[in-house]
Structure formats: structure tokens, C-alpha cells
Design a protein around this motif. Structure first.
Motif, PDB file in Angstrom:
ATOM      1  N   GLY A 231      -2.960   0.621   2.727  1.00  0.00           N
ATOM      2  CA  GLY A 231      -3.007   1.653   2.205  1.00  0.00           C
ATOM      3  C   GLY A 231      -1.741   2.552   2.000  1.00  0.00           C
ATOM      4  O   GLY A 231      -1.559   3.442   2.393  1.00  0.00           O
ATOM      5  N   THR A 232      -0.975   1.638   2.736  1.00  0.00           N
ATOM      6  CA  THR A 232       0.897   2.131   2.546  1.00  0.00           C
ATOM      7  C   THR A 232       1.583   1.845   1.078  1.00  0.00           C
ATOM      8  O   THR A 232       1.667   2.109   0.418  1.00  0.00           O
ATOM      9  CB  THR A 232       1.370   2.042   4.207  1.00  0.00           C
ATOM     10  OG1 THR A 232       0.527   1.928   5.086  1.00  0.00           O
ATOM     11  CG2 THR A 232       2.419   2.155   3.449  1.00  0.00           C
ATOM     12  N   LEU A 233       1.421   0.251   1.450  1.00  0.00           N
ATOM     13  CA  LEU A 233       2.334  -0.139  -0.129  1.00  0.00           C
ATOM     14  C   LEU A 233       0.776  -0.750  -0.802  1.00  0.00           C
ATOM     15  O   LEU A 233       1.664   0.200  -2.307  1.00  0.00           O
ATOM     16  CB  LEU A 233       2.980  -1.721   0.191  1.00  0.00           C
ATOM     17  CG  LEU A 233       4.017  -1.245   1.426  1.00  0.00           C
ATOM     18  CD1 LEU A 233       5.130  -2.752   1.565  1.00  0.00           C
ATOM     19  CD2 LEU A 233       5.259   0.001   0.629  1.00  0.00           C
ATOM     20  N   MET A 234       0.085  -1.093  -0.420  1.00  0.00           N
ATOM     21  CA  MET A 234      -1.325  -1.821  -1.483  1.00  0.00           C
ATOM     22  C   MET A 234      -1.974  -1.152  -1.376  1.00  0.00           C
ATOM     23  O   MET A 234      -2.680  -0.121   0.209  1.00  0.00           O
ATOM     24  CB  MET A 234      -1.554  -3.344  -1.137  1.00  0.00           C
ATOM     25  CG  MET A 234      -0.260  -4.117  -1.432  1.00  0.00           C
ATOM     26  SD  MET A 234       0.649  -4.465  -2.940  1.00  0.00           S
ATOM     27  CE  MET A 234      -0.830  -4.826  -3.908  1.00  0.00           C
ATOM     28  N   ASP A 235      -3.034  -0.384  -2.408  1.00  0.00           N
ATOM     29  CA  ASP A 235      -4.218   0.445  -1.854  1.00  0.00           C
ATOM     30  C   ASP A 235      -5.186  -0.400  -1.577  1.00  0.00           C
ATOM     31  O   ASP A 235      -6.674  -0.814  -2.917  1.00  0.00           O
ATOM     32  CB  ASP A 235      -3.906   1.004  -3.593  1.00  0.00           C
ATOM     33  CG  ASP A 235      -5.085   2.213  -3.656  1.00  0.00           C
ATOM     34  OD1 ASP A 235      -6.195   2.230  -2.392  1.00  0.00           O
ATOM     35  OD2 ASP A 235      -5.982   2.718  -4.548  1.00  0.00           O
TER      36      ASP A 235
ATOM     37  N   VAL B  20       1.762   8.708   6.121  1.00  0.00           N
ATOM     38  CA  VAL B  20       1.649   8.690   4.741  1.00  0.00           C
ATOM     39  C   VAL B  20       0.564   8.396   4.761  1.00  0.00           C
ATOM     40  O   VAL B  20      -0.552   7.970   5.246  1.00  0.00           O
ATOM     41  CB  VAL B  20       2.404   7.259   3.569  1.00  0.00           C
ATOM     42  CG1 VAL B  20       2.207   7.147   3.147  1.00  0.00           C
ATOM     43  CG2 VAL B  20       3.480   7.177   3.933  1.00  0.00           C
ATOM     44  N   GLY B  21      -0.171   9.481   3.743  1.00  0.00           N
ATOM     45  CA  GLY B  21      -1.746   9.472   3.881  1.00  0.00           C
ATOM     46  C   GLY B  21      -2.086  11.295   3.651  1.00  0.00           C
ATOM     47  O   GLY B  21      -0.623  12.442   3.855  1.00  0.00           O
ATOM     48  N   PRO B  22      -3.458  11.985   3.283  1.00  0.00           N
ATOM     49  CA  PRO B  22      -3.596  13.044   1.616  1.00  0.00           C
ATOM     50  C   PRO B  22      -4.319  14.100   3.121  1.00  0.00           C
ATOM     51  O   PRO B  22      -4.585  14.345   3.748  1.00  0.00           O
ATOM     52  CB  PRO B  22      -4.508  12.795   1.243  1.00  0.00           C
ATOM     53  CG  PRO B  22      -5.271  11.032   1.364  1.00  0.00           C
ATOM     54  CD  PRO B  22      -4.003  10.945   1.986  1.00  0.00           C
TER      55      PRO B  22
END
Length: 228
Positions: free
Chosen positions: A18-22, A190-192
Motif C-alpha cells: 500500500g506504500t511502495l507496492m500497490d 500516505v493515502g487518499p
């Protein structure tokens, strides 16, 4: 534009999923798949509750949700199998991850602190061409408790030869932010769609690693490092 952090970290410790890898979506798809196999319809509340937790804890939560606590180990194994399959089929980095990792590696040692199995973390980062930038990958073990306990971040900072208070953690989940804060690191969230507690605990928040303010900070730190 003022810098979001007026200091250069002694080390930067990234979460992976979720931070580096989706791959948080892969975890969610894997959780949904296993729950439906046991006749349970996943809810948004469960998705938030299980985000970022260690996979064994997730298996326990799924078993409780399915009202079959004795099946926790079985559901955990199915969760891991489903997740590994999804990651192998589609290992994708998050927006900005490649640029940020490459540039931050120019001015600070990098580590990964993850709740995932080591092989999953390393294979994903290797496929994405990012693993070579990281000096250390820290995951839970018999001696290292998973997030939200502080152990993985404390180990990562120590491995980089830095005091936790001089390090920056980069995290997307409440579970991970709690871990980093308990370890004494400063936190970039980090995140929407951050929840209130995550926003309150993080030192700064960006929608993605491709956020302009964050990229400008990374560039400024890289240039300062090159000038030394």
C-alpha cells in the motif's frame, strides 16, 4: 514553497504493501475471496479493521467474522495462497514509488518494515526493481512482534545504525502508523482517504508518494547530500 520536513533523516523506513507496492488491493481481494468461500459477505468496516495487520491476525479476524474461530489457521493459509497468486500476477508499484526510492537512497540508508512474509516483500520489490535500494528488510519473527507493536521499526532503525527519533517512517495504514509512532520515528502518512487518528498521529500527510510537495522535499535533500 517551504519544505515539509526541515531536516534530513538519518534513515528512512518504508512500509511495503500500500506504500511502495500497490498490493493492499491484493490483500483485500484475497480476504474477500476467502470470506466468500465461507459464506461471508465482506464489509467496508472489516476492510478497514484488517488493513495493515499481520496476516495471522487477519486470519483470526476472518475466522471470527465467519463465526468459526477454530478455522483461523486454515483461513490464514488460504489467505496467503490467494495473496501470493494475485501479487505474482500483477506486481505494481504505487504512484511515485520508483522515483522516491531512487532519490531518497542518494541521501539516507533505506529499510523496509513490513507485516508480510519476507519472501513476498522481497520478491515484489525485486520484480519492481526496488529491492537493490534497500539495505535491510525487517519482518515479524519469533523475536520481532508485528505492527502495531514497535518492534519492526525499532529493528529497522537499529539495522541502519540510526536512532529512531532521527528516522522517518513512510506508512499508509493506521496499524503501521501506530507502530512507527510507538517506536519514536517521525511519520509521513500516505493515502487518499486517511482516518482521523492516522491524520492526528502522522507528522505530515500526502495523497501519494508522487505528491509534489514531497517530491520537492526529496529533491532538496538529495541535492544537499550531493553538495556535502
Amino acid at each position: 514553497m517551504s519544505e515539509i520536513f526541515p531536516w534530513t533523516p538519518a534513515a528512512i523506513v518504508f512500509d511495503c504493501d500500500g506504500t511502495l507496492m500497490d498490493s493492499e488491493r491484493h490483500w483485500q481481494d484475497a480476504r474477500d475471496h476467502v470470506l466468500r468461500e465461507y459464506g461471508v459477505t465482506p464489509t467496508e468496516e472489516f476492510a478497514e479493521q484488517s488493513k495493515g495487520v499481520h496476516y495471522t491476525e487477519c486470519g483470526r479476524l476472518m475466522a471470527e467474522t465467519a463465526k468459526a474461530p477454530s478455522l483461523a489457521e486454515e483461513m490464514t493459509e488460504k489467505l496467503l495462497r490467494a495473496f501470493r497468486t494475485l501479487v505474482a500476477e500483477n506486481p505494481v508499484t504505487t504512484p511515485g514509488a520508483r522515483e522516491v526510492v531512487a532519490r531518497t537512497a542518494e541521501f539516507a540508508p533505506l529499510a523496509v518494515a513490513s507485516n508480510c512474509p519476507r519472501d513476498v516483500v522481497e520478491e515484489g520489490l525485486e520484480t519492481a526493481g526496488l529491492l537493490r535500494h534497500f539495505s535491510h528488510v525487517v519482518v515479524p519473527s519469533r523475536e520481532v512482534r508485528p505492527k502495531p507493536e514497535p518492534d519492526v521499526y525499532l529493528r529497522a532503525a537499529a539495522a541502519c545504525g540510526a536512532d529512531p527519533q532521527d528516522c522517518l517512517a513512510v506508512e499508509d495504514s493506521l496499524c503501521g502508523i501506530r507502530s512507527a509512532v510507538r517506536a519514536g520515528l517521525r511519520v509521513l502518512g500516505v493515502g487518499p482517504r486517511p482516518d482521523r487518528e492516522s491524520l492526528a498521529m502522522a507528522d505530515h500527510w500526502v495523497r501519494s508518494l508522487g505528491d509534489r510537495s514531497f517530491l520537492c522535499w526529496v529533491e532538496s535533500r538529495a541535492l544537499l547530500g550531493a553538495a556535502r
